[in-house]
Design a protein around this motif. Structure first.
Motif, PDB file in Angstrom:
ATOM      1  N   THR A  69      25.840  36.501   4.894  1.00 39.58           N
ATOM      2  CA  THR A  69      26.891  35.709   6.233  1.00 39.58           C
ATOM      3  C   THR A  69      26.087  37.222   7.007  1.00 39.58           C
ATOM      4  O   THR A  69      25.567  38.143   6.432  1.00 39.58           O
ATOM      5  CB  THR A  69      28.466  36.329   5.844  1.00 39.58           C
ATOM      6  OG1 THR A  69      28.891  36.164   6.800  1.00 39.58           O
ATOM      7  CG2 THR A  69      28.626  37.640   5.084  1.00 39.58           C
ATOM      8  N   ASP A  70      26.363  37.107   8.295  1.00 39.79           N
ATOM      9  CA  ASP A  70      26.802  38.095   9.304  1.00 39.79           C
ATOM     10  C   ASP A  70      27.487  38.668   9.247  1.00 39.79           C
ATOM     11  O   ASP A  70      28.229  38.584   9.115  1.00 39.79           O
ATOM     12  CB  ASP A  70      26.397  37.211  10.691  1.00 39.79           C
ATOM     13  CG  ASP A  70      25.157  35.908  11.112  1.00 39.79           C
ATOM     14  OD1 ASP A  70      24.287  36.309   9.947  1.00 39.79           O
ATOM     15  OD2 ASP A  70      25.689  35.568  12.244  1.00 39.79           O
ATOM     16  N   VAL A  71      27.355  40.120  10.049  1.00 38.38           N
ATOM     17  CA  VAL A  71      28.273  40.735  10.172  1.00 38.38           C
ATOM     18  C   VAL A  71      28.913  39.867  11.095  1.00 38.38           C
ATOM     19  O   VAL A  71      30.247  40.871  11.793  1.00 38.38           O
ATOM     20  CB  VAL A  71      27.837  41.853  10.008  1.00 38.38           C
ATOM     21  CG1 VAL A  71      28.252  43.625  10.885  1.00 38.38           C
ATOM     22  CG2 VAL A  71      27.346  42.816   8.871  1.00 38.38           C
ATOM     23  N   ASP A  77      35.299  39.721  11.640  1.00 41.82           N
ATOM     24  CA  ASP A  77      35.169  39.851  10.257  1.00 41.82           C
ATOM     25  C   ASP A  77      35.427  40.810  10.121  1.00 41.82           C
ATOM     26  O   ASP A  77      36.534  40.721   8.757  1.00 41.82           O
ATOM     27  CB  ASP A  77      35.339  38.551  10.191  1.00 41.82           C
ATOM     28  CG  ASP A  77      35.410  36.968  10.086  1.00 41.82           C
ATOM     29  OD1 ASP A  77      36.457  36.934  11.198  1.00 41.82           O
ATOM     30  OD2 ASP A  77      35.681  35.951  10.466  1.00 41.82           O
ATOM     31  N   PHE A  78      34.388  41.855   9.835  1.00 41.12           N
ATOM     32  CA  PHE A  78      33.916  42.574   8.942  1.00 41.12           C
ATOM     33  C   PHE A  78      33.081  43.895  10.121  1.00 41.12           C
ATOM     34  O   PHE A  78      32.966  43.777  10.961  1.00 41.12           O
ATOM     35  CB  PHE A  78      32.623  42.445   8.216  1.00 41.12           C
ATOM     36  CG  PHE A  78      32.934  40.594   7.776  1.00 41.12           C
ATOM     37  CD1 PHE A  78      33.593  40.462   6.925  1.00 41.12           C
ATOM     38  CD2 PHE A  78      31.743  40.062   7.947  1.00 41.12           C
ATOM     39  CE1 PHE A  78      33.901  40.066   5.989  1.00 41.12           C
ATOM     40  CE2 PHE A  78      32.058  38.976   7.065  1.00 41.12           C
ATOM     41  CZ  PHE A  78      32.852  38.782   6.409  1.00 41.12           C
ATOM     42  N   ASP A  83      31.658  46.903   3.697  1.00 39.92           N
ATOM     43  CA  ASP A  83      33.118  45.765   4.438  1.00 39.92           C
ATOM     44  C   ASP A  83      32.600  44.219   4.050  1.00 39.92           C
ATOM     45  O   ASP A  83      33.592  43.829   3.626  1.00 39.92           O
ATOM     46  CB  ASP A  83      33.277  46.230   5.799  1.00 39.92           C
ATOM     47  CG  ASP A  83      34.940  45.527   5.496  1.00 39.92           C
ATOM     48  OD1 ASP A  83      35.910  45.730   5.227  1.00 39.92           O
ATOM     49  OD2 ASP A  83      35.243  44.375   7.120  1.00 39.92           O
ATOM     50  N   GLY A  84      31.919  43.883   4.821  1.00 46.57           N
ATOM     51  CA  GLY A  84      31.480  42.416   4.796  1.00 46.57           C
ATOM     52  C   GLY A  84      31.240  42.438   2.830  1.00 46.57           C
ATOM     53  O   GLY A  84      31.833  41.353   2.581  1.00 46.57           O
ATOM     54  N   LYS A  85      30.353  43.159   2.357  1.00 49.47           N
ATOM     55  CA  LYS A  85      29.777  42.336   0.961  1.00 49.47           C
ATOM     56  C   LYS A  85      31.375  43.216   0.092  1.00 49.47           C
ATOM     57  O   LYS A  85      31.684  42.341  -1.090  1.00 49.47           O
ATOM     58  CB  LYS A  85      29.330  43.941   0.240  1.00 49.47           C
ATOM     59  CG  LYS A  85      27.665  42.924   1.292  1.00 49.47           C
ATOM     60  CD  LYS A  85      26.484  44.388   0.745  1.00 49.47           C
ATOM     61  CE  LYS A  85      26.090  44.657   1.209  1.00 49.47           C
ATOM     62  NZ  LYS A  85      24.859  45.856   1.425  1.00 49.47           N
ATOM     63  N   ASP A  86      31.821  44.553   0.399  1.00 55.30           N
ATOM     64  CA  ASP A  86      33.248  44.554  -0.569  1.00 55.30           C
ATOM     65  C   ASP A  86      34.457  43.561  -0.463  1.00 55.30           C
ATOM     66  O   ASP A  86      35.352  42.929  -1.569  1.00 55.30           O
ATOM     67  CB  ASP A  86      33.932  45.690   0.522  1.00 55.30           C
ATOM     68  CG  ASP A  86      33.381  46.779  -0.335  1.00 55.30           C
ATOM     69  OD1 ASP A  86      32.245  47.094  -0.922  1.00 55.30           O
ATOM     70  OD2 ASP A  86      32.698  48.118   0.330  1.00 55.30           O
ATOM     71  N   LYS A  87      34.293  42.901   0.652  1.00 51.81           N
ATOM     72  CA  LYS A  87      35.554  41.760   0.671  1.00 51.81           C
ATOM     73  C   LYS A  87      35.116  40.080   0.524  1.00 51.81           C
ATOM     74  O   LYS A  87      35.734  39.742  -0.308  1.00 51.81           O
ATOM     75  CB  LYS A  87      35.941  41.118   2.506  1.00 51.81           C
ATOM     76  CG  LYS A  87      36.712  42.347   3.644  1.00 51.81           C
ATOM     77  CD  LYS A  87      36.289  42.361   4.633  1.00 51.81           C
ATOM     78  CE  LYS A  87      37.759  42.712   5.363  1.00 51.81           C
ATOM     79  NZ  LYS A  87      37.285  42.629   6.583  1.00 51.81           N
ATOM     80  N   MET A  88      34.011  40.199   0.160  1.00 47.17           N
ATOM     81  CA  MET A  88      33.215  39.511  -0.076  1.00 47.17           C
ATOM     82  C   MET A  88      33.736  39.105  -2.062  1.00 47.17           C
ATOM     83  O   MET A  88      33.939  38.058  -2.627  1.00 47.17           O
ATOM     84  CB  MET A  88      32.597  38.407   0.154  1.00 47.17           C
ATOM     85  CG  MET A  88      31.595  38.144   1.607  1.00 47.17           C
ATOM     86  SD  MET A  88      30.421  37.033   1.505  1.00 47.17           S
ATOM     87  CE  MET A  88      29.250  39.035   2.298  1.00 47.17           C
TER      88      MET A  88
END
Length: 202
Positions: A69-71, A77-78, A83-88
């Motif tokens: 995903t894009d940040v 969103d991230f 943060d993006g990787k942790d949420k997913m």
């Protein structure tokens, strides 16, 4: 080895052929089957992502699922790549066969190392954004810079994510972008590691 790769949409599909060529040259007989799965507008969130991942693993027979995903999604969103990787990862209950990855701040960051090619295609000599490709930020994400040079160039056509993305990558060495973009390197190395950990890029 069968790997499903969840991507946002058109831009990443332009990247598919170049990635396949690079991995084939490195992995040879251990080359996996890579199936890009465009999500048309963004990687799903929370329970929806969990269901999609489990379906690919449990019902469709994939060995692993990678999400890219894009940040910069346009919705904040991230906060950043981690943060993006942790949420997913949390959304899928830390499934050990799921591997989240991000492009900072959007996919076009991985095209910025080929700025001379971008200038040639856009027919304009505008300078590249300063700094490392993945540090080009939310205020002016990488896609903005590429769209702008195509807009002011004399080619007379707007930037097309698929057609121009493929043209930028076509005659260039993917290793150039891998060395310039840590998140891209992490994504490529994840695929390599799943197939032959001795071939990872240092």
């Amino acid at each position: 080895m069968r790997i499903a790769i969840l991507v946002e949409g058109a831009t990443e599909m332009a990247f598919r052929k170049k990635l396949h060529e690079f991995l084939q040259s490195r992995l040879e007989q251990k080359m996996p089957r890579l199936d890009f799965k465009p999500q048309h507008g963004g990687i799903p969130k929370e329970k929806k992502l969990k269901l999609i991942v489990e379906n690919f693993l449990d019902n469709d027979g994939y060995d692993s699922v990678i999400a890219l995903t894009d940040v910069y999604t346009g919705k904040q969103d991230f906060k950043d790549a981690n943060d993006g990787k942790d949420k997913m990862r949390r959304w899928v209950d830390k499934n050990p066969k799921f591997y989240p990855h991000t492009a900072l701040h959007d996919f076009e960051a991985w095209l910025l190392p080929y700025w001379k090619t971008i200038q040639k295609l856009a027919k304009h000599n505008r300078s590249a954004p300063s700094g490392l490709p993945e540090t080009v930020n939310h205020q002016k994400p990488p896609s903005y810079w590429i769209k702008e040079i195509f807009k002011i160039g004399t080619r007379g056509k707007d930037y097309n994510k698929v057609i121009d993305g493929m043209a930028i990558l076509k005659n260039n060495d993917l290793m150039i972008a891998i060395k310039a973009c840590p998140e891209l390197k992490s994504f490529v190395n994840q695929i390599i590691y799943l197939c032959d950990e001795e071939k990872i890029i240092f």
